[in-house]
Design a protein around this motif. Sequence first.
Motif, short mmCIF file in Angstrom:
data_model
loop_
_atom_site.label_atom_id
_atom_site.label_comp_id
_atom_site.label_asym_id
_atom_site.label_seq_id
_atom_site.Cartn_x
_atom_site.Cartn_y
_atom_site.Cartn_z
N ALA A 96 0.86 -1.32 -0.02
CA ALA A 96 -0.06 0.05 0.01
C ALA A 96 1.01 1.30 -0.06
N PHE A 97 2.04 1.19 0.63
CA PHE A 97 2.80 2.36 0.89
C PHE A 97 3.62 2.53 -0.74
N ALA A 98 4.05 1.19 -1.26
CA ALA A 98 4.58 1.51 -2.50
C ALA A 98 3.56 2.07 -3.52
N SER A 99 2.43 1.60 -3.61
CA SER A 99 1.21 2.40 -4.43
C SER A 99 1.05 3.84 -4.20
N TYR A 100 1.19 3.87 -2.84
CA TYR A 100 0.95 5.66 -2.61
C TYR A 100 2.22 6.26 -3.14
N CYS A 101 3.64 5.84 -3.11
CA CYS A 101 4.47 6.46 -3.65
C CYS A 101 4.59 6.35 -5.51
N GLY A 102 3.71 5.75 -5.84
CA GLY A 102 3.73 5.48 -7.14
C GLY A 102 4.89 4.68 -7.76
N VAL A 103 5.26 3.61 -7.13
CA VAL A 103 6.15 2.76 -7.60
C VAL A 103 5.71 1.17 -7.73
N ALA A 104 4.49 1.04 -7.43
CA ALA A 104 3.91 -0.34 -7.74
C ALA A 104 3.67 -0.62 -9.13
N PRO A 105 4.52 -1.51 -9.72
CA PRO A 105 4.40 -1.48 -11.32
C PRO A 105 2.92 -2.10 -11.62
N LEU A 106 2.42 -1.44 -12.70
CA LEU A 106 1.17 -2.03 -13.38
C LEU A 106 1.51 -2.86 -14.38
N GLU A 107 0.85 -4.00 -14.58
CA GLU A 107 0.77 -4.77 -15.73
C GLU A 107 0.44 -4.50 -16.92
N VAL A 108 1.30 -4.11 -18.20
CA VAL A 108 0.50 -3.83 -19.46
C VAL A 108 1.08 -4.61 -20.49
N SER A 109 0.87 -6.07 -20.05
CA SER A 109 1.06 -7.22 -20.98
C SER A 109 0.31 -7.21 -22.32
N SER A 110 1.12 -7.82 -23.44
CA SER A 110 0.25 -7.77 -24.54
C SER A 110 0.74 -9.21 -25.19
N GLY A 111 -0.32 -9.92 -25.48
CA GLY A 111 -0.35 -11.37 -25.92
C GLY A 111 1.00 -12.03 -25.07
N ASP A 112 1.90 -12.49 -25.71
CA ASP A 112 3.14 -13.45 -24.95
C ASP A 112 4.08 -12.45 -24.27
N VAL A 113 3.83 -11.03 -24.55
CA VAL A 113 4.86 -10.14 -24.00
C VAL A 113 4.37 -9.66 -22.68
N GLN A 114 5.17 -10.02 -21.47
CA GLN A 114 4.70 -9.46 -20.46
C GLN A 114 5.69 -8.22 -19.92
N ARG A 115 5.02 -7.13 -19.77
CA ARG A 115 5.57 -5.82 -19.50
C ARG A 115 4.92 -5.12 -18.33
N HIS A 116 5.70 -4.07 -17.69
CA HIS A 116 4.95 -3.56 -16.55
C HIS A 116 5.40 -1.89 -16.61
N ARG A 117 4.74 -1.03 -16.26
CA ARG A 117 5.09 0.22 -16.35
C ARG A 117 4.76 0.96 -14.82
N LEU A 118 5.31 1.92 -14.50
CA LEU A 118 4.92 2.56 -13.23
C LEU A 118 3.45 3.32 -13.30
N PRO A 119 2.83 3.45 -12.40
CA PRO A 119 1.50 4.36 -12.53
C PRO A 119 1.87 5.79 -12.45
N ARG A 120 1.04 6.53 -13.00
CA ARG A 120 1.35 7.96 -13.06
C ARG A 120 0.75 8.65 -11.66
N ALA A 121 -0.02 7.94 -11.14
CA ALA A 121 -0.50 8.42 -9.79
C ALA A 121 0.43 8.44 -8.81
N GLY A 122 -0.04 8.64 -7.38
CA GLY A 122 0.88 8.60 -6.44
C GLY A 122 1.64 9.78 -5.99
N ASP A 123 2.24 9.94 -4.91
CA ASP A 123 2.83 11.01 -4.31
C ASP A 123 4.54 11.38 -5.04
#
Length: 248
Positions: free
Chosen positions: A155-182
């Motif tokens: 929950a703290f990591a999410s608040y800091c905006g460093v909890a990766p979000l999955e943006v996978s497509s097909g067989d390619v698994q990727r994550h990016r950081l959320p633009r929200a957070g402190d």
Amino acid sequence: MAVFYQIRAHCPVRTHSRATRLHSTHVDEAIAALRTLTEHRDDMVRTRTQTVNRLHVLMTKLVPAGLPRKHTADAPCAASTQKTPLARTLRGLATELIAEIRRLDRRIATSTEQITTAVAASGTTLTELHGIGDLLAAKVLTRTADVDRFRSAAAFASYCGVAPLEVSSGDVQRHRLPRAGDRQLNSALHVMAITQIRHDTAGQAYYQRKRGEGKGHKEALRCLKRRLADVVYRTTLRDGDTSLTSAT
């Protein structure tokens, strides 16, 4: 008599609750005071940067080739020997800007000393973590406030905006950081991560391990920031109630 004993039985509870609220209010005010100091210093640093940029723009008009990046504060005044009305005006404005920069330097130094004193008085151990100095510790303390309000490290990591979000497509698994957070806490973790990568630390070893797994620089950096968020959370939680009240 029954009513009397009921009142006595409830008095300790009410007294404890009131004392807790008073302590919480005092700590909240101390955190607000430290946050005001850090934000005020940030404002002065931004103003100084803007003033330096104005000086450089002005000097390109006074000296065709401009000034070298590293020069003394007196260099702009001695850079041009032209005696035209424009040159005299530009030198006068440059002198004023230099005086303003020096004044801001003194104010920033004073503010930094106040923040350092407040962080030392808080008893926090954040400054023992590699990559966190007094200024970053102050930001973490003031932006986190009561760390108990976070139910977990995730929950703290999410608040800091460093909890990766999955943006996978097909067989390619990727994550990016959320633009929200402190963003202030995110920036603090970013500085901490970059500092650890540049030195022989556990953070550097973790980053290199992620690179060895095939992750690019940004992905490995994201993983490190997420790991450091856990470290900061545990440290702040372990510190518990800091003595910020003594810093006010």
